[in-house]
Design an enzyme around this catalytic site. Structure first.
Site, short mmCIF file in Angstrom:
data_model
loop_
_atom_site.label_atom_id
_atom_site.label_comp_id
_atom_site.label_asym_id
_atom_site.label_seq_id
_atom_site.Cartn_x
_atom_site.Cartn_y
_atom_site.Cartn_z
N GLY A 103 84.28 50.72 -24.34
CA GLY A 103 83.43 50.58 -23.23
C GLY A 103 82.08 50.11 -23.39
N GLY A 126 72.73 52.94 -27.78
CA GLY A 126 72.64 52.52 -26.59
C GLY A 126 71.55 51.45 -26.79
N ARG A 176 71.96 39.69 -19.84
CA ARG A 176 73.04 38.83 -19.90
C ARG A 176 73.61 38.55 -18.46
NH1 ARG A 176 77.62 40.19 -24.14
NH2 ARG A 176 78.08 41.96 -22.82
N ASP A 191 87.90 43.22 -27.61
CA ASP A 191 86.99 43.54 -26.76
C ASP A 191 85.75 42.61 -26.56
OD1 ASP A 191 86.57 44.82 -29.50
OD2 ASP A 191 84.63 45.32 -28.77
N ASP A 200 79.65 37.96 -26.49
CA ASP A 200 79.35 38.76 -27.42
C ASP A 200 78.78 38.29 -28.59
OD1 ASP A 200 79.45 41.13 -25.83
OD2 ASP A 200 81.02 42.15 -26.81
P1 AMP Z 1 80.16 44.92 -30.72
O1 AMP Z 1 80.54 44.99 -31.67
O2 AMP Z 1 78.95 44.64 -30.10
O3 AMP Z 1 81.22 44.06 -29.86
O4 AMP Z 1 80.45 46.61 -29.79
C1 AMP Z 1 81.60 47.26 -30.14
C2 AMP Z 1 81.48 48.62 -29.08
O5 AMP Z 1 80.59 49.50 -29.82
C3 AMP Z 1 81.23 48.46 -27.83
O6 AMP Z 1 81.90 49.47 -27.17
C4 AMP Z 1 79.91 48.65 -27.95
O7 AMP Z 1 79.47 49.09 -26.54
C5 AMP Z 1 79.36 49.63 -29.05
N1 AMP Z 1 78.41 49.78 -29.39
C6 AMP Z 1 77.42 48.95 -30.26
N2 AMP Z 1 76.36 48.94 -30.30
C7 AMP Z 1 76.21 50.12 -29.73
C8 AMP Z 1 74.88 51.05 -29.68
N3 AMP Z 1 73.77 50.61 -30.51
N4 AMP Z 1 74.94 52.36 -29.08
C9 AMP Z 1 76.26 52.59 -28.46
N5 AMP Z 1 77.23 51.69 -28.50
C10 AMP Z 1 77.28 50.82 -29.16
MG MG Z 2 81.63 43.68 -27.94
#
Ligand code: AMP
Ligand code: MG
Length: 496
Positions: free
Chosen positions: A92, A128, A178, A254, A264
């Site tokens: 998510g 976040g 974005r 994802d 992404d």
């Molecule tokens: P990503 O590698 O950017 O595609 O992220 C993979 C998952 O990790 C997704 O569910 C993101 O929302 C979550 N995520 C990545 N960085 C953060 C962060 N700093 N805080 C919370 N969730 C994160």
């Molecule tokens: Mg992602």
């Protein structure tokens, strides 16, 4: 009048008309001292946003999340995903908040999302937040992809929050706004499939078809029609990545969009010297997402989409598997055909011959063996075809080891001699298939390093040059140049 203008974006919220288990309400965190560092005015205009005439302070307030448009309905979306091959049923939007959808004057529906605006119900242990470097990287690279003519999410704004974020070191926090055709991913389907929620799968399929594949909406089998549509778009997208030397870096399910846009941008990069095994992500230790592997990975991901859709493709499992398998089998020939078309365009071949695939393969081998720069070698070929450089010395000059290239050149000349379309027409076409300017790693890194010190000069120049990647821009030789010799292999880190 002005207040009203500032107050509303004209949002529609079609995603929130889906059941509430598709998303969770989320509020952006307050940024203590927002400062606008980049704004995409042409995109805002294209979207018909009421941002014209707003000051940098007002834009910073809006695009940090401090001051939401009156009609925003901020939510984080639920999705799951295979990360490096392992399934996580609960991911998510952990650091992204959807404000709403606008319909552009041209009738395109676009999501506006704040990335890095604080925790959501899906944040798990994350903060976040996003750091300035990755935000600016995504800004540069996604807009470069747009200018290259490759389907992609867009970057509308980058705002410093005035707050530190804690990674390996203390960094400056930032928010990226974005814009995307939607944020529906393969992982969104996996989320509901993992919960055996057939109703949600049906609703999501109908929503995705209406939004991204309207001409397939009336299909006899909507789930199959969607699968076929996504297969086609992804086969095209990845071949376009290969055309310009783009390595996504984290092709988890994802991070693969149902709309067929590149999404992404984390540890992504463009190759300099041609190397099919090029990988840039520090966490991709198995080279799962290496340059030449991207077609196969897309196919693997599409198989995960197919699996998720099985229960609504056919109630009879065997029949569902059979139909999904038939659809999936189309990916490989489609991708191969796209790749061949890409290579013909890059080589300036207007006619089609049996041996073209082998000719293209042999050039790539020669480039690999010759440690040749992928972008500059292809770009230089058009001078040879046009007749400005009859010896192909420019292309040859890109190779450190020339032996394989020389041999290939003999075959290429023989092939060119059989072309019927005028050489100058084909050479011009080559210059539209072979960019001169790409977001080279050393340029991006230098821009980000300066920006971290508060100097956005390089970042802004790079934005301008990358805005016209196929056109020679006088005085920008440094932006088309090779990386400095002897640089350590380039690694990007996960964009968190
Ligand atoms: P990503 O590698 O950017 O595609 O992220 C993979 C998952 O990790 C997704 O569910 C993101 O929302 C979550 N995520 C990545 N960085 C953060 C962060 N700093 N805080 C919370 N969730 C994160
Ligand atoms: Mg992602």
């Amino acid at each position: 009048m002005a207040a009203d203008h500032l107050g509303r974006f004209g949002f529609d919220h079609s995603y929130q008309r889906l059941p509430s288990r598709f998303y969770a309400a989320a509020r952006p965190a307050t940024a203590p001292a927002p400062r606008l560092v980049a704004f995409n005015t042409p995109l805002a205009e294209e979207m018909g946003l009421p941002t014209e005439g707003l000051s940098a302070e007002e834009l910073a307030a809006i695009f940090s999340g401090n001051r939401l448009p009156g009609d925003a309905q901020p939510v984080a979306l639920a999705y799951a995903g295979h990360q490096f091959g392992g399934f996580n049923p609960q991911l998510g939007d952990g650091r992204a908040i959807l404000l709403g959808e606008v319909v552009t004057p041209e009738g395109r529906r676009l999501d506006i999302q704040l990335k890095g605006a604080g925790q959501t119900p899906f944040s798990r242990r994350g903060d976040g937040k996003a750091a300035l470097g990755p935000v600016l990287r995504e800004f540069l690279v996604s807009e470069a992809m747009q200018a290259l003519g490759i389907p992609t999410t867009r970057a509308l704004a980058a705002v410093l929050t005035g707050e530190p974020v804690y990674r390996e070191t203390v960094l400056q926090g930032a928010v990226l706004t974005r814009v995307a055709a939607s944020h529906i991913r393969i992982g969104t389907f996996q989320y509901f499939a993992a919960r055996q929620d057939e109703e949600a799968l049906r609703l999501l399929t109908a929503h995705a078809l209406a939004r991204h594949y309207p001409d397939r909406q009336e299909a006899e089998n909507p789930a199959l029609a969607l699968l076929e549509g996504v297969i086609e778009r992804q086969a095209l997208l990845v071949s376009e990545w290969m055309r310009v030397g783009f390595v996504h870096g984290v092709m988890n399910t994802d991070n693969m969009s149902i709309s067929g846009e590149t999404i992404d941008y984390g540890p992504c990069a463009f190759i300099d010297a041609y190397d099919p095994a090029a990988r840039f992500s520090s966490i991709d230790t198995g080279s799962r997402y290496a340059f030449a592997n991207q077609g196969a990975v897309a196919e693997w991901n599409l198989a995960r989409l197919a699996e998720s859709l099985l229960p609504i493709i056919d109630p009879d499992e065997d029949r569902a598997v059979e139909r999904a398998t038939t659809a999936l089998k189309r990916f490989s020939p489609r991708f191969a055909a796209n790749m061949l078309a890409v290579m013909r365009a890059k080589l300036g071949l207007a006619t089609e011959e049996e041996g073209d695939a082998a000719l293209a393969r042999d050039l790539l081998k020669a480039l690999h063996q010759g440690h040749a720069d992928f972008t500059l070698t292809f770009r230089a070929l058009s001078d040879g075809v046009r007749g400005d450089d009859p010896g192909f010395d420019g292309a040859a000059g890109c190779c450190i080891d020339l032996s394989a290239f020389r041999e290939w050149l003999t075959a290429y000349r023989a092939r060119l001699a059989r072309e019927t379309v005028p050489a100058f027409v084909r050479a011009d076409g080559m210059d539209r298939a072979n960019p001169l300017y790409i977001p080279r790693n050393h340029l991006v890194e230098a821009a980000l390093a300066d920006a971290a010190e508060g100097d956005f000069g390089r970042f802004n120049r790079l934005r301008v040059v990358l805005g016209q990647p196929y056109t020679l821009q006088p005085g920008t030789e440094d932006h088309a140049a090779l990386p400095p010799q002897g640089e350590a292999p380039y690694r990007t880190f996960c964009g968190t």
